[in-house]
Design an enzyme around this catalytic site. Structure first.
Site, PDB file in Angstrom:
ATOM      1  N   ASP A 126       0.429  -0.996   0.254  1.00  0.00           N
ATOM      2  CA  ASP A 126       0.356   0.147  -0.187  1.00  0.00           C
ATOM      3  C   ASP A 126       1.075   1.433   0.354  1.00  0.00           C
ATOM      4  OD1 ASP A 126      -2.760  -1.479  -0.595  1.00  0.00           O
ATOM      5  OD2 ASP A 126      -2.555  -1.774   2.239  1.00  0.00           O
ATOM      6  N   ASP A 186      -6.505  -3.480  -5.811  1.00  0.00           N
ATOM      7  CA  ASP A 186      -6.260  -2.035  -5.093  1.00  0.00           C
ATOM      8  C   ASP A 186      -5.422  -2.115  -5.654  1.00  0.00           C
ATOM      9  OD1 ASP A 186      -8.624  -4.004  -4.073  1.00  0.00           O
ATOM     10  OD2 ASP A 186      -8.634  -2.899  -2.025  1.00  0.00           O
TER      11      ASP A 186
END
Ligand code: GLY
Length: 407
Positions: A126, A186
């Site tokens: 991330d 994502d």
């Protein structure tokens, strides 16, 4: 609570918010559309007030960054290592860009600094979210050379998660008994850190990772209707997909709302950054799936999953709508034809809904988040119908993108 903001630069006080609201309600009661410029201004003013109140509240809580509201109604925070750490600083940079007041800059710098240790993390995919929203926006706006160093360090850390046999970046390290090499949709959102690093450093490896990951994801994450799976796990010997399923969606074959939004945003950003038509085509196809989806509610804020059973209690996901709106506005500038117009139209409807009292919090409420009604992880009964820091980030981004267009 508002007394705290008296010496602050925010030009709008509480009563002005209600004036904006009254104007909005007036247009609704006359059955006329409120001008988009007024909608945008209301959103930005509210987001600014809320963000400053939030910044003040956490100023002396070292290392803390806001994430959501806990079930007991108190503020949930994280440190740098949570995937959402960069959203609040990034939102502050956007708000400072819109309103270059010293206090906004002070807070943008303070909260961006709190994310810095993330640059050495290699146990998460991330880093794009964490560093590019915070340091990336900070660098774009201030040209601070230290921010550039942080981003380059972060890009090298993220690159350690790339496997050339699989041709993708590994998302998660848990559930090893089931997934050999999980990649989630994502993850498309982390590629912008690499397109930036490739241009900045001239190191081709970053661009190679972008293209491998984006093409591999087109190959394996999408169904014939251009909806996407949440998780695809690859066999590390053959590089082939061995499992396709969900983690946060309704079912393995469903279209988890935020996942669709991540895919749309990711390919739109990659089309902008690389000029590759394949990415533009993919973004158009995903948008096509979303725009006329039969379960998209009248207010255009998706339920948490496009295939979730719908009842009066089905939660919406304002974060998915904010991400979608921001991406659709950008896509409308990459596709100047009829389809681009449809994208912009939907984005405007979403912005109107998000900026209505149904979703936009009254200043001083909602634990100082701007938007209400997002859903983080419904199957885990976690973060259901709550504010989320990334909903606010993409909402503000979308407002600024739209503001630039209608100027
Ligand atoms: N992994 C980010 C999300 O929950 O959307």
């Amino acid at each position: 609570m508002f007394a705290k903001t008296h010496n602050f630069i925010i030009p709008m006080k509480k009563h002005i918010f209600f004036v904006f609201l009254a104007i909005g309600l007036f247009f609704i009661s006359c059955n006329k559309q409120e001008p988009m410029s007024a909608v945008i201004e209301r959103g930005l003013q509210t987001a600014t007030q809320q963000a400053v109140l939030m910044a003040q509240e956490l100023e002396n809580r070292e290392g803390k960054l806001p994430t959501t509201i806990k079930p007991d109604g108190t503020l949930e925070t994280s440190d740098y290592s949570w995937w959402c750490s960069g959203f609040f600083p990034g939102e502050l940079w956007y708000l400072y860009e819109n309103n270059p007041a010293p206090e906004l800059r002070k807070y943008a710098e303070l909260y961006t600094g709190r994310v810095e240790p993330a640059k050495y993390l290699t146990n998460t995919h991330d880093l794009g979210f964490m560093l590019f929203c915070s340091f990336g926006n900070g660098l774009r706006i201030t040209q601070n050379p230290h921010y550039k160093d942080v981003l380059i360090a972060g890009a090298h850390s993220l690159a350690t998660r790339y496997n050339p046999t699989v041709c993708a970046i590994k998302s998660w390290d848990f559930n090893k008994d089931v997934w050999q090499y999980p990649v989630i949709i994502d993850n498309m959102m982390n590629l912008e850190l690499f397109t930036w690093a490739s241009k900045e450093t001239g190191n081709d490896i970053f661009r190679e990772i972008v293209d491998s990951h984006a093409l591999k994801t087109i190959e394996n994450h999408f169904r014939p209707d251009f909806s996407s799976y949440h998780v695809v796990s690859y066999d590390t010997i053959t590089g082939k997909a061995h499992i396709k399923q969900t983690h946060q969606g309704f079912s393995n074959e469903s279209a988890w709302a935020r996942g669709q939004a991540w895919g749309l945003y990711g390919y739109t950003a990659m089309a902008r950054e690389t000029g590759n038509n394949k990415y533009l085509e993919q973004a158009r196809n995903i948008a096509g799936f979303l725009i006329n989806h039969p379960t998209l509610p009248e207010d255009k804020i998706p339920y948490w999953d496009f295939d979730a059973p719908i009842s009066i209690d089905t939660p919406h996901d304002a974060s998915a709508a904010a991400i979608m709106a921001s991406a659709l506005i950008e896509l409308s500038q990459l596709d100047k034809g009829e389809f681009g117009k449809q994208c912009l139209e939907l984005a405007e409807q979403q912005i109107r809904s998000l900026s209505s009292p149904e979703y936009l919090a009254k200043p001083g409420t909602n634990r100082c988040f701007a938007l209400m009604h997002s859903t983080g992880n419904f199957p885990d009964n976690s973060e259901v119908d709550v504010p989320l820091s990334y909903a606010d980030y993409y909402y503000v981004e979308a407002l600024l993108r739209l503001k630039k267009l209608i100027r």
